[in-house]
Write a protein that holds these residues in place. Sequence first.
Motif, PDB file in Angstrom:
ATOM      1  N   SER A 152     -14.087  27.908  11.410  1.00  0.00           N
ATOM      2  CA  SER A 152     -13.234  27.881  10.226  1.00  0.00           C
ATOM      3  C   SER A 152     -11.876  27.270  10.570  1.00  0.00           C
ATOM      4  O   SER A 152     -11.181  27.758  11.458  1.00  0.00           O
ATOM      5  N   ILE A 153     -11.545  26.176   9.877  1.00  0.00           N
ATOM      6  CA  ILE A 153     -10.228  25.542  10.036  1.00  0.00           C
ATOM      7  C   ILE A 153      -9.658  25.379   8.631  1.00  0.00           C
ATOM      8  O   ILE A 153     -10.181  24.599   7.829  1.00  0.00           O
ATOM      9  N   ASP A 154      -8.612  26.134   8.338  1.00  0.00           N
ATOM     10  CA  ASP A 154      -8.047  26.176   6.989  1.00  0.00           C
ATOM     11  C   ASP A 154      -9.157  26.534   5.995  1.00  0.00           C
ATOM     12  O   ASP A 154      -9.806  27.549   6.147  1.00  0.00           O
ATOM     13  N   ASN A 155      -9.415  25.686   5.001  1.00  0.00           N
ATOM     14  CA  ASN A 155     -10.463  25.998   4.018  1.00  0.00           C
ATOM     15  C   ASN A 155     -11.726  25.180   4.279  1.00  0.00           C
ATOM     16  O   ASN A 155     -12.519  24.925   3.378  1.00  0.00           O
ATOM     17  N   VAL A 156     -11.921  24.764   5.538  1.00  0.00           N
ATOM     18  CA  VAL A 156     -13.101  23.975   5.919  1.00  0.00           C
ATOM     19  C   VAL A 156     -13.957  24.790   6.878  1.00  0.00           C
ATOM     20  O   VAL A 156     -13.452  25.320   7.882  1.00  0.00           O
ATOM     21  N   LEU A 157     -15.236  24.932   6.549  1.00  0.00           N
ATOM     22  CA  LEU A 157     -16.185  25.648   7.408  1.00  0.00           C
ATOM     23  C   LEU A 157     -17.107  24.631   8.065  1.00  0.00           C
ATOM     24  O   LEU A 157     -17.832  23.906   7.381  1.00  0.00           O
ATOM     25  N   VAL A 158     -17.069  24.576   9.389  1.00  0.00           N
ATOM     26  CA  VAL A 158     -17.838  23.596  10.154  1.00  0.00           C
ATOM     27  C   VAL A 158     -18.995  24.291  10.850  1.00  0.00           C
ATOM     28  O   VAL A 158     -18.802  25.262  11.587  1.00  0.00           O
ATOM     29  N   SER A 159     -20.198  23.794  10.628  1.00  0.00           N
ATOM     30  CA  SER A 159     -21.386  24.339  11.284  1.00  0.00           C
ATOM     31  C   SER A 159     -21.267  24.177  12.797  1.00  0.00           C
ATOM     32  O   SER A 159     -20.771  23.154  13.289  1.00  0.00           O
TER      33      SER A 159
END
Length: 196
Positions: A3-10
């Motif tokens: 999770s980086i800010d409002n971005v969820l990275v698989s």
Amino acid sequence: MISIDNVLVSDEVVEAKFVCDLNKCKGGCCEDGDAGAPLEQEEMKIIEDNFEAVVPYLTQEGLDEIKRQGKFLYDKEFGWVTPTINGGLCVYGFRDEKGIIKCGFEAAYNDGKIGWKKPISCHLFPIRLTETKQYTMVNYEPREVMCDPACAFGKKLKVPVYQFLKEPIERKFGAEFYNTLHQIAVEYFDQKAEKK
């Protein structure tokens, strides 16, 4: 999930290895899919503004389909997308002398005719973005079989997906985001190595 800010990275985006092998896949992602390339809202204006500069790179078949369907169209499942030729090749694609599919926008960009490379959905492939009200989901979704050579090539070169896609990730989310993702990935792999 990262999770980086409002971005969820698989996790797969940092774990999996991937480097396009165009000599093997021939750019098949430009013609293999359920619809054309998904477009962001502002990209439709960019296509309109740059269309004339791209025309010389397009096939007659592609131009005929654009005349028939429009420069982009709305798909119930995917939203705004580029049209395709009979459900296959993107109207903005063409084959080079080796049979590799190239993008008309990218060719015009490489020749200095326009300042926009191609739709971000194409540039980020095999990463797919899914927008929700709270988050942007960043998932790794290579095509079965077609992307096998790219997965093998990535493993051989030891290049994670996110590093292969540094340019489009920075284009979409910014350099600071990429640097944060890289730092998390490095720490993640260090922790994994310590556990072994």
